[in-house]
Design an enzyme around this catalytic site. Structure first.
Site, PDB file in Angstrom:
ATOM      1  N   HIS A   1      -6.318  -3.623  -6.177  1.00 45.26           N
ATOM      2  CA  HIS A   1      -6.282  -4.071  -4.784  1.00 45.26           C
ATOM      3  C   HIS A   1      -6.207  -5.591  -4.763  1.00 45.26           C
ATOM      4  CE1 HIS A   1      -8.278  -0.118  -4.665  1.00 45.26           C
ATOM      5  NE2 HIS A   1      -7.811   0.004  -3.442  1.00 45.26           N
TER       6      HIS A   1
ATOM      7  N   ASP B   1      -2.848  -1.956  -3.788  1.00 50.40           N
ATOM      8  CA  ASP B   1      -3.080  -1.282  -2.516  1.00 50.40           C
ATOM      9  C   ASP B   1      -3.737  -2.195  -1.492  1.00 50.40           C
ATOM     10  OD1 ASP B   1      -2.171   1.005  -3.735  1.00 50.40           O
ATOM     11  OD2 ASP B   1      -3.939   2.215  -3.273  1.00 50.40           O
TER      12      ASP B   1
END
Length: 265
Positions: free
Chosen positions: A221, A76
C-alpha cells in the site's frame, strides 16, 4: 467458504494468502496456467515490440514470463502523498508496477498523480470507490463501487481499467458477476507485508522477501508511512535474486485477463 483451487499450487503460495475469501467455492487461475492456455490457443508474444520513450518504465520488448523469473509489484488504495516518491523510485529502477486505485478520496484528490502513473507506463487498475467490502453489498452497490472508479480513472487517463482488486480480497458470486459485466478481472496476491499494521520499513521488506516467489503478485500500500521507503530494498534484493518485474497483465501474457475471472498465484 474459502475459494478453492482446481490447479496445483505450492504450500507457500497458499500460506501467503492470509485472508479467508468469502462466498461460494470458486475456481482461480494461476498466471502460469493462463499463459499455458493462451499458448495452446496459438497466442504468441511475437510482434509486440514497441518503441518506448525514456520517460516510461515500459520495456522495449515484451517479457516472456515462461523464460524470465517474473514477479509483479502491486500497490493498493492510493494514490497518496508518498506516491510521487514511489514513482521516482520505480522510474530510477525501470520497474513497472500495477496500481489498484481507490476512487473517492484518492483518485479524485490526486488526479495529476493518477495521470503520471499512467503516463509513465504503469498499469492502472480499480480498487473500488470507498473500499467497502464488496461481498457485503447488493449488486447495485457493487456496481456503483466499481463503476464510479472506472469513470473517474477514465476521465483522467482516457482508458478504463480491465483489472480490479476487491477490498480485503473478499469476493462472492455477485461480485464476480458485476466484475464480468464491467469488463474487470479480479486480481488477488501471493505476498503481503501487512503494511497496514506497521510502519517498520525493514520489517515490511523482510516479510515480502520471505514470501516472494516466481510468478508471484506482491501486495503493498503506497498510503502507509513505512511502505514507500521499503520499496528500494525490495527491488534491489529481488533483482539480485534474478527476478524481472512486470505488471499483472505482463505476468499473464500472452493471455489476456478474462472479465470476472479470479487470478491468484
Amino acid at each position: 467458504m474459502p475459494i478453492s483451487r482446481t490447479r496445483t499450487v505450492t504450500a507457500a503460495a497458499v500460506a501467503a494468502l492470509t485472508l479467508t475469501l468469502a462466498g461460494c467455492s470458486m475456481d482461480t487461475t494461476a498466471p502460469a496456467d493462463a499463459r499455458s492456455d493462451a499458448r495452446s490457443d496459438g497466442k504468441s508474444l511475437k510482434g509486440a515490440t514497441k518503441t518506448v520513450r525514456a520517460t516510461t518504465v515500459t520495456p522495449e520488448a515484451p517479457v516472456d514470463c515462461e523464460k524470465a523469473k517474473c514477479i509483479a509489484l502491486t500497490f493498493d488504495a492510493g494514490p497518496g502523498k508518498d506516491t510521487p516518491q514511489l514513482l521516482d523510485t520505480l522510474m530510477k529502477e525501470r520497474v513497472p508496477a500495477t496500481f489498484f486505485l481507490l476512487g473517492k478520496h484518492h483518485v479524485v484528490k490526486y488526479p495529476k498523480v493518477v495521470k503520471r502513473i499512467s503516463d509513465e507506463g504503469h498499469e492502472v487498475a480499480n480498487h473500488t470507490w470507498t473500499h467497502r467490502r464488496l461481498d457485503q453489498l447488493n449488486r447495485n452497490e457493487i456496481r456503483e463501487e466499481l463503476e464510479l472508479t472506472q469513470q473517474a480513472i477514465s476521465k483522467i487517463t482516457g482508458t478504463e481499467p480491465t483489472l480490479m482488486r476487491p477490498p480485503q480480497g473478499r469476493i462472492d458470486d455477485e461480485v464476480t458477476a458485476v466484475s464480468k459485466e464491467l469488463g474487470l478481472a479480479q486480481i488477488l496476491w501471493s505476498a503481503t507485508a501487512k503494511d497496514y499494521s506497521t510502519n517498520d520499513s525493514a520489517l515490511i521488506e523482510k516479510r515480502i522477501l520471505k514470501q516472494a516467489g516466481r510468478d508471484g503478485i506482491i501486495l503493498l500500500h503506497d498510503i502507509y508511512d513505512g511502505t514507500v521507503p521499503a520499496v528500494p530494498g525490495i527491488i534491489a534484493k529481488l533483482k539480485d535474486r534474478g527476478y524481472t518485474f512486470v505488471t499483472v497483465s505482463q505476468l499473464l501474457a500472452p493471455a489476456k485477463a478474462n472479465p470476472g475471472e479470479v487470478y491468484r498465484p
